[in-house]
Design a protein around this motif. Structure first.
Motif, PDB file in Angstrom:
ATOM      1  N   ASP A 163       0.937  -1.237  -0.054  1.00  0.00           N
ATOM      2  CA  ASP A 163       0.042   0.012  -0.152  1.00  0.00           C
ATOM      3  C   ASP A 163       0.822   1.203   0.025  1.00  0.00           C
ATOM      4  OD1 ASP A 163      -2.610  -1.389  -0.168  1.00  0.00           O
ATOM      5  OD2 ASP A 163      -2.595  -1.250   2.040  1.00  0.00           O
ATOM      6  N   LEU A 164       1.945   1.146   0.709  1.00  0.00           N
ATOM      7  CA  LEU A 164       2.790   2.333   0.771  1.00  0.00           C
ATOM      8  C   LEU A 164       3.374   2.696  -0.623  1.00  0.00           C
ATOM      9  CD1 LEU A 164       4.304   4.666   2.482  1.00  0.00           C
ATOM     10  CD2 LEU A 164       6.079   2.799   3.051  1.00  0.00           C
ATOM     11  N   MET A 165       3.805   1.560  -1.235  1.00  0.00           N
ATOM     12  CA  MET A 165       4.647   1.550  -2.524  1.00  0.00           C
ATOM     13  C   MET A 165       3.263   2.156  -3.498  1.00  0.00           C
ATOM     14  SD  MET A 165       7.370  -1.194  -2.885  1.00  0.00           S
ATOM     15  CE  MET A 165       6.272  -2.416  -2.255  1.00  0.00           C
ATOM     16  N   ALA A 166       2.170   1.698  -3.327  1.00  0.00           N
ATOM     17  CA  ALA A 166       0.912   2.160  -4.360  1.00  0.00           C
ATOM     18  C   ALA A 166       0.702   3.656  -4.018  1.00  0.00           C
ATOM     19  CB  ALA A 166      -0.133   1.258  -3.983  1.00  0.00           C
ATOM     20  N   ILE A 167       0.860   4.130  -2.902  1.00  0.00           N
ATOM     21  CA  ILE A 167       0.631   5.428  -2.575  1.00  0.00           C
ATOM     22  C   ILE A 167       1.663   6.357  -3.331  1.00  0.00           C
ATOM     23  CG2 ILE A 167       0.730   7.321  -0.927  1.00  0.00           C
ATOM     24  CD1 ILE A 167      -0.498   5.168   1.169  1.00  0.00           C
ATOM     25  N   LEU A 168       3.044   6.022  -3.210  1.00  0.00           N
ATOM     26  CA  LEU A 168       4.152   6.480  -3.986  1.00  0.00           C
ATOM     27  C   LEU A 168       3.943   6.424  -5.295  1.00  0.00           C
ATOM     28  CD1 LEU A 168       7.078   5.297  -1.724  1.00  0.00           C
ATOM     29  CD2 LEU A 168       5.891   7.790  -1.552  1.00  0.00           C
ATOM     30  N   ILE A 169       3.374   5.554  -5.842  1.00  0.00           N
ATOM     31  CA  ILE A 169       3.305   5.510  -7.342  1.00  0.00           C
ATOM     32  C   ILE A 169       2.173   6.223  -7.817  1.00  0.00           C
ATOM     33  CG2 ILE A 169       2.130   3.928  -9.029  1.00  0.00           C
ATOM     34  CD1 ILE A 169       3.765   1.592  -7.760  1.00  0.00           C
ATOM     35  N   ILE A 170       1.068   6.368  -7.085  1.00  0.00           N
ATOM     36  CA  ILE A 170      -0.131   7.451  -7.460  1.00  0.00           C
ATOM     37  C   ILE A 170       0.270   8.667  -7.243  1.00  0.00           C
ATOM     38  CG2 ILE A 170      -2.338   8.174  -6.616  1.00  0.00           C
ATOM     39  CD1 ILE A 170      -2.997   5.305  -5.585  1.00  0.00           C
ATOM     40  N   ALA A 171       1.158   9.143  -6.233  1.00  0.00           N
ATOM     41  CA  ALA A 171       1.675  10.352  -6.250  1.00  0.00           C
ATOM     42  C   ALA A 171       2.695  10.897  -7.330  1.00  0.00           C
ATOM     43  CB  ALA A 171       2.466  10.430  -4.953  1.00  0.00           C
ATOM     44  N   PHE A 172       3.570  10.072  -7.575  1.00  0.00           N
ATOM     45  CA  PHE A 172       4.365  10.435  -8.648  1.00  0.00           C
ATOM     46  C   PHE A 172       4.049   9.961 -10.324  1.00  0.00           C
ATOM     47  CE2 PHE A 172       7.380   9.851  -5.046  1.00  0.00           C
ATOM     48  CZ  PHE A 172       7.913  10.988  -4.996  1.00  0.00           C
ATOM     49  N   PHE A 173       2.936   9.156 -10.476  1.00  0.00           N
ATOM     50  CA  PHE A 173       2.883   8.710 -11.850  1.00  0.00           C
ATOM     51  C   PHE A 173       1.328   8.926 -12.048  1.00  0.00           C
ATOM     52  CE2 PHE A 173       6.342   6.217 -10.496  1.00  0.00           C
ATOM     53  CZ  PHE A 173       7.125   6.057 -11.698  1.00  0.00           C
ATOM     54  N   TYR A 174       0.386   9.423 -11.192  1.00  0.00           N
ATOM     55  CA  TYR A 174      -0.997   9.568 -11.679  1.00  0.00           C
ATOM     56  C   TYR A 174      -1.311  10.846 -11.172  1.00  0.00           C
ATOM     57  CZ  TYR A 174      -0.686   4.739 -12.913  1.00  0.00           C
ATOM     58  OH  TYR A 174      -0.404   3.566 -13.738  1.00  0.00           O
ATOM     59  N   SER A 175      -0.569  11.918 -11.161  1.00  0.00           N
ATOM     60  CA  SER A 175      -0.843  13.221 -10.926  1.00  0.00           C
ATOM     61  C   SER A 175      -0.746  14.057 -12.109  1.00  0.00           C
ATOM     62  CB  SER A 175      -0.197  13.855  -9.699  1.00  0.00           C
ATOM     63  OG  SER A 175      -0.198  13.020  -8.515  1.00  0.00           O
ATOM     64  N   HIS A 176      -1.321  15.069 -12.340  1.00  0.00           N
ATOM     65  CA  HIS A 176      -1.542  15.863 -13.544  1.00  0.00           C
ATOM     66  C   HIS A 176      -2.006  17.355 -13.412  1.00  0.00           C
ATOM     67  CE1 HIS A 176      -5.696  15.223 -13.957  1.00  0.00           C
ATOM     68  NE2 HIS A 176      -5.750  14.058 -13.436  1.00  0.00           N
ATOM     69  N   GLY A 177      -1.593  18.369 -14.222  1.00  0.00           N
ATOM     70  CA  GLY A 177      -2.142  19.597 -14.439  1.00  0.00           C
ATOM     71  C   GLY A 177      -2.095  20.422 -13.066  1.00  0.00           C
ATOM     72  N   MET A 178      -0.735  20.359 -12.389  1.00  0.00           N
ATOM     73  CA  MET A 178      -0.497  20.851 -11.338  1.00  0.00           C
ATOM     74  C   MET A 178      -0.912  22.350 -10.947  1.00  0.00           C
ATOM     75  SD  MET A 178       0.742  18.296  -9.321  1.00  0.00           S
ATOM     76  CE  MET A 178       1.659  16.873  -9.535  1.00  0.00           C
ATOM     77  N   SER A 179      -1.579  22.644  -9.810  1.00  0.00           N
ATOM     78  CA  SER A 179      -1.880  23.837  -9.482  1.00  0.00           C
ATOM     79  C   SER A 179      -1.088  24.743  -8.428  1.00  0.00           C
ATOM     80  CB  SER A 179      -3.442  24.215  -9.088  1.00  0.00           C
ATOM     81  OG  SER A 179      -3.501  25.425  -8.512  1.00  0.00           O
ATOM     82  N   VAL A 180      -0.016  25.507  -8.617  1.00  0.00           N
ATOM     83  CA  VAL A 180       0.812  26.023  -7.472  1.00  0.00           C
ATOM     84  C   VAL A 180       0.136  26.648  -6.450  1.00  0.00           C
ATOM     85  CG1 VAL A 180       2.983  27.365  -7.218  1.00  0.00           C
ATOM     86  CG2 VAL A 180       2.741  26.202  -9.252  1.00  0.00           C
ATOM     87  N   THR A 181      -0.837  27.384  -6.883  1.00  0.00           N
ATOM     88  CA  THR A 181      -1.731  28.029  -5.705  1.00  0.00           C
ATOM     89  C   THR A 181      -2.134  26.954  -4.841  1.00  0.00           C
ATOM     90  OG1 THR A 181      -2.235  29.916  -7.054  1.00  0.00           O
ATOM     91  CG2 THR A 181      -3.499  29.564  -4.994  1.00  0.00           C
ATOM     92  N   ALA A 182      -2.927  26.016  -5.316  1.00  0.00           N
ATOM     93  CA  ALA A 182      -3.515  24.955  -4.425  1.00  0.00           C
ATOM     94  C   ALA A 182      -2.610  24.103  -3.823  1.00  0.00           C
ATOM     95  CB  ALA A 182      -4.424  23.974  -5.321  1.00  0.00           C
ATOM     96  N   LEU A 183      -1.410  23.938  -4.433  1.00  0.00           N
ATOM     97  CA  LEU A 183      -0.366  23.178  -3.769  1.00  0.00           C
ATOM     98  C   LEU A 183       0.203  24.019  -2.461  1.00  0.00           C
ATOM     99  CD1 LEU A 183       1.665  21.473  -6.535  1.00  0.00           C
ATOM    100  CD2 LEU A 183       0.075  20.407  -4.830  1.00  0.00           C
ATOM    101  N   VAL A 184       0.480  25.113  -2.561  1.00  0.00           N
ATOM    102  CA  VAL A 184       0.848  26.075  -1.698  1.00  0.00           C
ATOM    103  C   VAL A 184      -0.195  25.976  -0.562  1.00  0.00           C
ATOM    104  CG1 VAL A 184       1.153  28.450  -0.916  1.00  0.00           C
ATOM    105  CG2 VAL A 184       2.269  27.575  -3.012  1.00  0.00           C
ATOM    106  N   TRP A 185      -1.405  26.008  -0.583  1.00  0.00           N
ATOM    107  CA  TRP A 185      -2.400  26.205   0.476  1.00  0.00           C
ATOM    108  C   TRP A 185      -2.348  24.687   1.320  1.00  0.00           C
ATOM    109  CZ3 TRP A 185      -4.010  30.021   2.947  1.00  0.00           C
ATOM    110  CH2 TRP A 185      -4.141  31.497   2.161  1.00  0.00           C
ATOM    111  N   ALA A 186      -2.234  23.653   0.322  1.00  0.00           N
ATOM    112  CA  ALA A 186      -2.049  22.426   0.847  1.00  0.00           C
ATOM    113  C   ALA A 186      -0.966  22.197   1.580  1.00  0.00           C
ATOM    114  CB  ALA A 186      -2.016  21.162  -0.504  1.00  0.00           C
ATOM    115  N   ALA A 187       0.232  22.872   1.522  1.00  0.00           N
ATOM    116  CA  ALA A 187       1.456  22.982   2.184  1.00  0.00           C
ATOM    117  C   ALA A 187       1.075  23.649   3.439  1.00  0.00           C
ATOM    118  CB  ALA A 187       2.715  23.621   1.283  1.00  0.00           C
ATOM    119  N   VAL A 188       0.366  24.611   3.243  1.00  0.00           N
ATOM    120  CA  VAL A 188       0.008  25.614   4.592  1.00  0.00           C
ATOM    121  C   VAL A 188      -0.839  24.593   5.663  1.00  0.00           C
ATOM    122  CG1 VAL A 188      -1.168  27.534   5.554  1.00  0.00           C
ATOM    123  CG2 VAL A 188       0.283  27.815   3.484  1.00  0.00           C
ATOM    124  N   ALA A 189      -1.989  23.904   5.152  1.00  0.00           N
ATOM    125  CA  ALA A 189      -2.658  22.920   5.961  1.00  0.00           C
ATOM    126  C   ALA A 189      -1.725  21.947   6.480  1.00  0.00           C
ATOM    127  CB  ALA A 189      -3.743  22.488   5.061  1.00  0.00           C
TER     128      ALA A 189
END
Length: 409
Positions: A177-203
């Motif tokens: 499951d841990l490896m699947a989580i890493l796979i999803i994070a690195f290979f199945y993410s797309h169209g990144m929004s920097v603003t949303a990611l910054v707020w996610a980092a704040v939370a």
């Protein structure tokens, strides 16, 4: 519980957690199988149109000023499955701090077996689909193990199954499951929004500060988890990873204080105990019901033997046991690890076959990998066939090779 006490390296707290974990996962696995069967019946009967209409029910949710509208299928896959991943993260953290993954000596065998059980299926899938870029998006589909489904099948064998097999299977599945989580994070993410990611980092930073300051109340963490989920949903990273991040931030026992670990209050365990039954008996069966409903009316032999479904079948049914058993044999030959108590080579082969039941995580990765309905249906066909074959072959093999044990064993 009497079975599990034969593992002296685990603390009493860890033994209680494992006992509850096995009970819920095994029972939930049987419910999961039933939900998948119901989905197939609904999709291949006069209920087909009603089943499709149910999956596509529009659901609108307002969170503050944010208005989110999605069909029920996506709310389950993006929303409810975030709770599943939250529980997975809680399990991983608990096992790493006070359970099976806390000691290096206990980690070597399941870690390397899990790695081999991911690499070999992916290579077999690649061998059959290397020339098709669209199909290759699903290379990770045959790399996962469904612990609930597998423990549900093992439960049908009753006292034949040694506790060491349940422990090893669950640990391999947690690492999976841990490896699947890493796979999803690195290979199945797309169209990144920097603003949303910054707020996610704040939370996320706010949760980290709460943890560092020793805040044990779950309310602030869960409130920030909802904020994190919304931010991640809008960021292009899959929303379920917000569940993972939140779970890893929930505090567990503090080994630096003077409180006995066996009696210290753990917010992590409190939340896990509250959510695990909902995940086992409601969320995962509902996920299976809306995702496993494959209509077989137009399926031909050439569809079932196409490279994509065959890559999944070969990866799960052959690649999983070959990778896991091969790694275990290699480690035993090198003197790095030995088979667990009560398990010989035949039992290890049976465990490897059971790990070929990919179901939940495989369906989830397939839903991320394939936007083309035709490719997704081929993937579901491969997943269902592989999981059924692994379950039937594994059950038959273990029933033949495992001796009947007394209740005291």
């Amino acid at each position: 519980m009497s079975e599990i006490t034969s593992s002296p390296r685990l603390t009493r707290r860890a033994l209680r957690a494992l006992s509850e974990f096995f009970r819920l996962e095994a029972a939930g696995g049987i419910v999961l199988i039933g939900a998948a069967v119901l989905a197939l019946i609904a999709a291949n009967s006069p209920l087909h149109e009603a089943y499709e209409a149910f999956r596509q029910i529009p659901v609108q949710v307002r969170i503050g000023a944010l208005d989110i509208s999605k069909p029920l299928l996506l709310w389950i896959n993006d929303g409810l499955m975030a709770i599943f991943f939250l529980v997975v993260a809680l399990e991983i953290k608990r096992e790493a701090l006070s359970g099976q993954l806390a000691e290096r000596s206990q980690l070597v065998l399941p870690l390397l077996c899990a790695c081999a059980g991911v690499i070999v299926p992916a290579l077999l899938f690649y061998a059959l689909n290397a020339g098709d870029a669209a199909s290759m998006r699903g290379w990770a589909v045959p790399t996962a193990t469904d612990i609930a489904f597998a423990l549900g099948v093992l439960a049908l064998l009753g006292s034949r199954v040694p506790v060491a097999m349940k422990l090893l299977l669950s640990t391999i599945a947690v690492v999976d499951d841990l490896m699947a989580i890493l796979i999803i994070a690195f290979f199945y993410s797309h169209g990144m929004s920097v603003t949303a990611l910054v707020w996610a980092a704040v939370a996320l930073a706010a949760m980290w500060l709460l943890n560092r300051r020793g805040v044990k109340s779950l309310g602030p963490y869960l409130a920030l988890g909802v904020v994190l989920w919304v931010c991640v949903l809008k960021s292009g990273v899959h929303a379920t990873l917000a569940g993972v991040a939140t779970g890893l931030m929930i505090p567990h026992i503090d080994k630096r204080n003077n409180i006995d670990d066996a009696h210290e209050h753990s917010p992590l365990e409190t939340l896990e105990h509250a959510l695990h039954p909902w995940v086992a008996y409601a969320i995962l069966p509902l996920f299976a019901f809306v995702n496993a409903g494959l209509s077989l009316s137009g399926v031909k032999l050439e569809d079932a033997t196409a490279a994509l479904p065959m890559g999944i079948v070969l990866g799960l049914v052959v690649g999983k046991p070959v990778g896991i058993v091969g790694a275990a044999l290699l480690m035993r030959a090198l003197g790095w690890a030995r088979f667990p108590n009560g398990m010989d080579l035949r039992a290890m082969i049976g465990l490897g076959l059971m790990c070929g039941i990919g179901f939940t995580m495989s369906l989830f990765i397939a839903s991320l990998a394939y936007q083309d309905p035709a490719l997704y249906e081929e993937a579901v066909l491969g997943i269902l066939a592989a999981s059924l074959l692994s379950a039937v072959i594994g059950f038959g093999w273990l029933r033949a090779v495992l001796p009947v044990r007394g209740a005291q064993d």
